[in-house]
Design a protein around this motif. Structure first.
Motif, PDB file in Angstrom:
ATOM      1  N   GLY A  40     -65.343  -9.271 -89.989  1.00 26.74           N
ATOM      2  CA  GLY A  40     -67.291  -8.955 -89.992  1.00 26.74           C
ATOM      3  C   GLY A  40     -67.191  -7.676 -89.615  1.00 26.74           C
ATOM      4  N   TYR A  41     -66.545  -7.093 -88.811  1.00 26.43           N
ATOM      5  CA  TYR A  41     -67.021  -6.295 -88.010  1.00 26.43           C
ATOM      6  C   TYR A  41     -67.298  -5.049 -89.124  1.00 26.43           C
ATOM      7  CZ  TYR A  41     -66.966  -8.406 -82.804  1.00 26.43           C
ATOM      8  OH  TYR A  41     -67.425  -8.204 -81.283  1.00 26.43           O
ATOM      9  N   ARG A  42     -67.848  -3.632 -88.595  1.00 21.84           N
ATOM     10  CA  ARG A  42     -67.581  -2.393 -89.044  1.00 21.84           C
ATOM     11  C   ARG A  42     -66.545  -1.525 -88.540  1.00 21.84           C
ATOM     12  NH1 ARG A  42     -71.120  -2.288 -93.377  1.00 21.84           N
ATOM     13  NH2 ARG A  42     -72.048  -4.853 -93.327  1.00 21.84           N
ATOM     14  N   ALA A  43     -65.928  -0.663 -88.657  1.00 25.34           N
ATOM     15  CA  ALA A  43     -64.786  -0.058 -88.060  1.00 25.34           C
ATOM     16  C   ALA A  43     -64.486   0.867 -89.025  1.00 25.34           C
ATOM     17  CB  ALA A  43     -63.420  -1.318 -87.878  1.00 25.34           C
ATOM     18  N   PHE A  44     -63.380   1.886 -88.327  1.00 23.35           N
ATOM     19  CA  PHE A  44     -62.953   2.184 -89.407  1.00 23.35           C
ATOM     20  C   PHE A  44     -61.666   2.150 -89.787  1.00 23.35           C
ATOM     21  CE2 PHE A  44     -65.705   5.247 -86.200  1.00 23.35           C
ATOM     22  CZ  PHE A  44     -66.605   5.314 -86.603  1.00 23.35           C
ATOM     23  N   PRO A  45     -60.716   3.127 -90.657  1.00 25.79           N
ATOM     24  CA  PRO A  45     -59.279   3.066 -90.782  1.00 25.79           C
ATOM     25  C   PRO A  45     -58.073   3.021 -89.771  1.00 25.79           C
ATOM     26  CG  PRO A  45     -60.266   3.320 -93.033  1.00 25.79           C
ATOM     27  CD  PRO A  45     -61.526   4.077 -91.366  1.00 25.79           C
ATOM     28  N   GLY A  46     -57.452   2.102 -89.937  1.00 30.70           N
ATOM     29  CA  GLY A  46     -56.828   2.379 -87.966  1.00 30.70           C
ATOM     30  C   GLY A  46     -55.636   1.063 -88.231  1.00 30.70           C
ATOM     31  N   GLY A  47     -55.279   1.120 -86.719  1.00 34.89           N
ATOM     32  CA  GLY A  47     -54.242   0.086 -87.289  1.00 34.89           C
ATOM     33  C   GLY A  47     -53.667   0.549 -85.971  1.00 34.89           C
ATOM     34  N   GLN A  48     -51.988  -0.751 -86.201  1.00 34.31           N
ATOM     35  CA  GLN A  48     -50.776  -0.375 -84.766  1.00 34.31           C
ATOM     36  C   GLN A  48     -50.379   0.278 -85.268  1.00 34.31           C
ATOM     37  OE1 GLN A  48     -50.546  -5.346 -83.793  1.00 34.31           O
ATOM     38  NE2 GLN A  48     -48.713  -4.000 -82.671  1.00 34.31           N
ATOM     39  N   ARG A  49     -49.722   0.974 -83.908  1.00 34.50           N
ATOM     40  CA  ARG A  49     -47.990   1.608 -84.455  1.00 34.50           C
ATOM     41  C   ARG A  49     -47.657   0.495 -85.112  1.00 34.50           C
ATOM     42  NH1 ARG A  49     -46.327   5.736 -79.415  1.00 34.50           N
ATOM     43  NH2 ARG A  49     -44.910   6.452 -80.153  1.00 34.50           N
ATOM     44  N   GLU A  50     -46.466   1.408 -85.280  1.00 42.50           N
ATOM     45  CA  GLU A  50     -44.613   1.207 -85.863  1.00 42.50           C
ATOM     46  C   GLU A  50     -43.520   1.918 -84.443  1.00 42.50           C
ATOM     47  OE1 GLU A  50     -44.586  -1.552 -87.602  1.00 42.50           O
ATOM     48  OE2 GLU A  50     -46.186  -1.549 -89.024  1.00 42.50           O
ATOM     49  N   SER A  51     -42.682   1.025 -85.040  1.00 42.15           N
ATOM     50  CA  SER A  51     -41.935   2.138 -84.479  1.00 42.15           C
ATOM     51  C   SER A  51     -41.288   3.238 -84.726  1.00 42.15           C
ATOM     52  CB  SER A  51     -40.604   1.120 -84.198  1.00 42.15           C
ATOM     53  OG  SER A  51     -39.979   0.716 -85.207  1.00 42.15           O
ATOM     54  N   PHE A  52     -41.538   3.456 -86.544  1.00 48.08           N
ATOM     55  CA  PHE A  52     -40.987   4.354 -86.919  1.00 48.08           C
ATOM     56  C   PHE A  52     -42.025   5.372 -87.246  1.00 48.08           C
ATOM     57  CE2 PHE A  52     -41.698   1.269 -90.138  1.00 48.08           C
ATOM     58  CZ  PHE A  52     -43.554   1.643 -90.544  1.00 48.08           C
ATOM     59  N   ASP A  53     -42.967   4.961 -86.159  1.00 45.52           N
ATOM     60  CA  ASP A  53     -44.426   6.322 -86.481  1.00 45.52           C
ATOM     61  C   ASP A  53     -43.794   7.592 -85.662  1.00 45.52           C
ATOM     62  OD1 ASP A  53     -46.115   5.433 -88.360  1.00 45.52           O
ATOM     63  OD2 ASP A  53     -46.743   3.918 -86.625  1.00 45.52           O
ATOM     64  N   LEU A 420     -72.759 -15.122 -83.229  1.00 45.45           N
ATOM     65  CA  LEU A 420     -72.637 -15.384 -81.892  1.00 45.45           C
ATOM     66  C   LEU A 420     -72.344 -14.735 -80.476  1.00 45.45           C
ATOM     67  CD1 LEU A 420     -69.892 -18.352 -83.602  1.00 45.45           C
ATOM     68  CD2 LEU A 420     -72.803 -18.094 -83.039  1.00 45.45           C
ATOM     69  N   PHE A 421     -72.783 -14.924 -79.320  1.00 41.83           N
ATOM     70  CA  PHE A 421     -72.265 -14.353 -78.402  1.00 41.83           C
ATOM     71  C   PHE A 421     -71.742 -15.745 -77.372  1.00 41.83           C
ATOM     72  CE2 PHE A 421     -75.633 -11.321 -79.656  1.00 41.83           C
ATOM     73  CZ  PHE A 421     -74.924 -10.054 -79.610  1.00 41.83           C
ATOM     74  N   GLY A 422     -70.375 -14.954 -77.254  1.00 42.19           N
ATOM     75  CA  GLY A 422     -69.983 -16.838 -76.647  1.00 42.19           C
ATOM     76  C   GLY A 422     -69.426 -16.551 -75.242  1.00 42.19           C
ATOM     77  N   GLY A 423     -69.104 -17.227 -74.756  1.00 43.77           N
ATOM     78  CA  GLY A 423     -69.011 -16.999 -73.363  1.00 43.77           C
ATOM     79  C   GLY A 423     -67.682 -16.242 -72.555  1.00 43.77           C
ATOM     80  N   HIS A 424     -67.121 -16.428 -73.671  1.00 43.09           N
ATOM     81  CA  HIS A 424     -65.556 -15.581 -73.419  1.00 43.09           C
ATOM     82  C   HIS A 424     -64.743 -14.941 -74.407  1.00 43.09           C
ATOM     83  CE1 HIS A 424     -65.157 -18.297 -69.656  1.00 43.09           C
ATOM     84  NE2 HIS A 424     -65.719 -19.460 -71.300  1.00 43.09           N
ATOM     85  N   GLY A 425     -64.591 -13.736 -74.567  1.00 46.59           N
ATOM     86  CA  GLY A 425     -64.179 -12.663 -76.064  1.00 46.59           C
ATOM     87  C   GLY A 425     -65.584 -11.951 -76.488  1.00 46.59           C
ATOM     88  N   PRO A 426     -65.065 -11.568 -77.397  1.00 43.94           N
ATOM     89  CA  PRO A 426     -65.563 -10.265 -77.621  1.00 43.94           C
ATOM     90  C   PRO A 426     -66.648 -11.475 -79.122  1.00 43.94           C
ATOM     91  CG  PRO A 426     -62.988  -9.946 -78.598  1.00 43.94           C
ATOM     92  CD  PRO A 426     -63.647 -11.182 -77.592  1.00 43.94           C
ATOM     93  N   PRO A 427     -68.310 -11.128 -79.918  1.00 39.83           N
ATOM     94  CA  PRO A 427     -68.586 -11.849 -80.033  1.00 39.83           C
ATOM     95  C   PRO A 427     -68.401 -11.784 -81.454  1.00 39.83           C
ATOM     96  CG  PRO A 427     -70.069  -9.595 -79.000  1.00 39.83           C
ATOM     97  CD  PRO A 427     -68.882  -9.888 -78.386  1.00 39.83           C
ATOM     98  N   ILE A 428     -69.452 -12.673 -81.964  1.00 42.01           N
ATOM     99  CA  ILE A 428     -68.403 -13.581 -82.840  1.00 42.01           C
ATOM    100  C   ILE A 428     -69.447 -13.010 -83.980  1.00 42.01           C
ATOM    101  CG2 ILE A 428     -68.175 -15.772 -84.125  1.00 42.01           C
ATOM    102  CD1 ILE A 428     -67.354 -16.557 -82.025  1.00 42.01           C
ATOM    103  N   ALA A 429     -69.295 -11.779 -85.227  1.00 42.81           N
ATOM    104  CA  ALA A 429     -70.113 -11.727 -86.618  1.00 42.81           C
ATOM    105  C   ALA A 429     -69.663 -12.875 -87.946  1.00 42.81           C
ATOM    106  CB  ALA A 429     -69.415 -10.215 -86.679  1.00 42.81           C
ATOM    107  N   ASN A 430     -69.069 -13.511 -87.354  1.00 39.66           N
ATOM    108  CA  ASN A 430     -69.140 -13.975 -89.057  1.00 39.66           C
ATOM    109  C   ASN A 430     -68.743 -15.701 -88.210  1.00 39.66           C
ATOM    110  OD1 ASN A 430     -66.703 -14.581 -87.202  1.00 39.66           O
ATOM    111  ND2 ASN A 430     -65.224 -14.504 -89.018  1.00 39.66           N
ATOM    112  N   ALA A 431     -70.359 -15.525 -88.043  1.00 40.35           N
ATOM    113  CA  ALA A 431     -71.244 -16.989 -86.979  1.00 40.35           C
ATOM    114  C   ALA A 431     -70.590 -18.022 -88.276  1.00 40.35           C
ATOM    115  CB  ALA A 431     -72.303 -16.562 -87.187  1.00 40.35           C
ATOM    116  N   TYR A 432     -70.967 -18.183 -89.297  1.00 38.06           N
ATOM    117  CA  TYR A 432     -70.797 -19.637 -89.758  1.00 38.06           C
ATOM    118  C   TYR A 432     -69.225 -20.007 -89.826  1.00 38.06           C
ATOM    119  CZ  TYR A 432     -75.959 -19.148 -90.072  1.00 38.06           C
ATOM    120  OH  TYR A 432     -77.482 -19.385 -90.259  1.00 38.06           O
ATOM    121  N   GLU A 433     -69.152 -19.420 -90.807  1.00 34.16           N
ATOM    122  CA  GLU A 433     -67.249 -19.260 -91.064  1.00 34.16           C
ATOM    123  C   GLU A 433     -66.178 -19.605 -89.766  1.00 34.16           C
ATOM    124  OE1 GLU A 433     -68.537 -16.179 -91.947  1.00 34.16           O
ATOM    125  OE2 GLU A 433     -67.235 -16.038 -94.218  1.00 34.16           O
ATOM    126  N   LYS A 434     -66.809 -18.502 -88.027  1.00 36.81           N
ATOM    127  CA  LYS A 434     -66.164 -20.048 -87.100  1.00 36.81           C
ATOM    128  C   LYS A 434     -66.427 -20.901 -86.370  1.00 36.81           C
ATOM    129  CE  LYS A 434     -63.949 -16.929 -83.928  1.00 36.81           C
ATOM    130  NZ  LYS A 434     -63.077 -17.207 -84.685  1.00 36.81           N
TER     131      LYS A 434
END
Ligand SMILES: [Zn+2]
Length: 508
Positions: A40-53, A420-434
């Motif tokens: 549910g977060y807004r973000a920019f396109p992107g992702g993890q590096r692959e070995s062939f990059d 949801l601002f929980g006691g641990h970890g990042p806030p949860i933007a998909n509150a009802y689903e979670k």
């Protein structure tokens, strides 16, 4: 217990061609609410590096590592929103681009193979480096993310591709995006917020400098994260339940007052860092009104006395501590509780903006557990009832599974829940689903435990062996506590009975 090592990643901040330089348009995406990480977060396109990059060179870029990260960003951009930032792509038709996309997506070709096959190449001049941000150690997944600004090629139009983990994407004027955050309508991670704020100030000669003008853009750990305006999440290192390594302290402030929720670190360096952050807010005019405790567990309260000692030393007075009566009872004089917070009590902060928090008595994880609900914005400080990292343990010692499920259902029934601002970890933007996932998970466990008892497993140990097949043996002792909590509920529901000190059977 060390936290997870950050993985290399790249993101592309795509700007629209011929954009208004005073208020440029940028392409942002919404992550699927189904995702467990930053759903549910807004973000920019992107992702993890692959070995062939690292296999393909980039023209006008001598730095091998940067070239690999440019490849990573360009590849992710193509995969996620179909924009190909490669020289040579300008002569391709829409149909040809689609077949390239299909080649990559189907696995017929990998990224280096694709560039090579179609005679394309990347040029470093097309990618402006604007910072490298590392996810703080409070998150279950951590990235060392390179951010690049790029102009969208004139003839290409970004669109969220079918298979991506994204729900939608759109062009948005930077100032509008920033205003959405200010109105608490969206959740973004700190580098995205920084990018929006920086772009909202216009595309002038100082743009890159302004992007790089904060230490966090140079991999400096980010301590103070304002996911919602006036809600600072300040994770502190604690001896908490693995895999989590930190507990979130929240600093909710107005122009005049400040509420400190769960200063939980027993470590002096962490207590000092929190004190410095509080001091900074005091200097700006927000005096701490109260320390509020969601519940009594040590990783949420261990820093109360140190914070008060530090404040007494530098400001000559301590801050009142507020908690539920049962929390005060369980705290056994570790710290004074000056005020009892009851269910439905409202804390109204003086000053601007107007912030009112309603205390919700939500026991189950701990006897005196409280959540704090901001009705206006739909933000809920969910304590340890729902967390952004790790799982919630209900231990019969001071936990109760029937109460826990009732508390989850009460939280689920809140109108207008946004984050949801929980006691641990990042806030949860998909509150009802979670919350739905949490309830479903508990009920599934309960059914599995009932089945195991019905099939002859009579002790918590035997039940764990049958039901908790997905955990390491080291976690078995804790799992047995969780099973006991489930058995207590099944007994209360009339489905199981206790036949001896450690043995159980089904009633029918
Ligand atoms: Zn706890």
């Amino acid at each position: 217990m060390s936290s997870v090592t950050p993985k290399d990643a790249a993101a592309i901040i795509l700007l629209r061609p011929n954009t208004d330089p005073n208020n440029p348009e940028v392409f942002w995406v919404r992550r699927s609410t189904k995702l467990t990480f930053l759903g549910g977060y807004r973000a920019f396109p992107g992702g993890q590096r692959e070995s062939f990059d690292a296999e393909t060179g980039v023209k006008n870029c001598d730095d091998k590592e940067r070239a690999a990260m440019i490849n990573c960003g360009a590849r992710e951009l193509f995969e996620e929103v179909g924009v190909l930032l490669a020289r040579g792509a300008e002569t391709l038709t829409v149909g040809q681009l689609a077949s390239l996309f299909d080649d990559l997506n189907s696995g017929r070709m990998n990224w280096p193979g694709l560039l090579d096959h179609y005679g394309l190449h990347l040029d470093g001049d097309d990618f402006t480096f604007v910072g490298r941000w590392v996810t703080p150690p409070f998150a279950p997944r951590r990235f060392d993310t390179w951010f690049f600004l790029a102009n969208c090629p004139a003839k290409q139009e970004p669109h969220v591709t079918d298979d991506s983990e994204l729900e939608s994407g759109e062009w948005i004027a930077a100032r509008d995006a920033y205003a959405q955050w200010q109105r608490r309508e969206i959740i973004v991670v700190p580098p995205v917020l920084h990018a929006m704020k920086t772009l909202a100030a216009g595309l002038d000669h100082s743009l890159v400098e302004r992007f790089l003008d904060v230490p966090e853009a140079h991999r400096e750990p980010n301590r103070r994260m304002e996911f919602h305006p006036n809600y600072i999440c300040f994770p502190v290192r604690t001896p908490t339940k693995p895999p989590a390594t930190h507990t979130n302290c929240y600093l909710i402030y107005t122009t005049q007052e400040l509420l400190i929720v769960d200063p939980g670190s027993p470590y002096e360096d962490e207590q000092q860092a929190l004190t410095e952050c509080v001091d900074d807010l005091i200097r700006k005019g927000s005096w701490p009104r109260e320390i509020v405790l969601t519940h009594v567990h040590p990783d949420h309260v261990a820093g109360v006395n140190a914070l008060n000692d530090n404040l007494a030393q530098s400001h000559g007075r301590r801050v009142l501590v507020a908690a539920h009566r049962l929390t005060a009872e369980s705290s056994k004089g570790q710290f004074p509780v000056d005020r009892f917070l009851e269910d439905d009590d409202v804390i109204e902060l003086k000053g601007q903006p107007s912030i009112k928090l309603r205390a919700l008595f939500t026991p189950g994880h701990a006897r005196g557990h409280l959540c704090l609900y901001d009705e206006r914005t739909g933000g809920l400080l969910s304590g340890d009832n729902v967390v952004g990292f790790g799982s919630v343990l209900v231990d019969p010692q001071d936990g109760n599974m029937s109460e826990y499920l009732a508390s989850l259902k009460r939280m689920r029934a809140l109108p207008n829940l946004s984050v949801l601002f929980g006691g641990h970890g990042p806030p949860i933007a998909n509150a009802y689903e979670k919350i739905d996932q949490y309830i479903a998970h508990r009920l599934e466990r309960e059914q599995a435990i009932l089945r195991a008892v019905r099939e002859g497993a009579s002790t918590p140990k035997q039940i764990v062996a049958r039901v908790y097949t997905d955990i390491s043996p080291r976690a078995h002792a804790i799992a047995e506590r969780a099973v006991l909590a489930h058995l207590e509920k099944l007994i209360a529901d009339g489905l199981v009975r206790q036949t001896s000190a450690a043995e159980f059977s089904v009633t029918v």
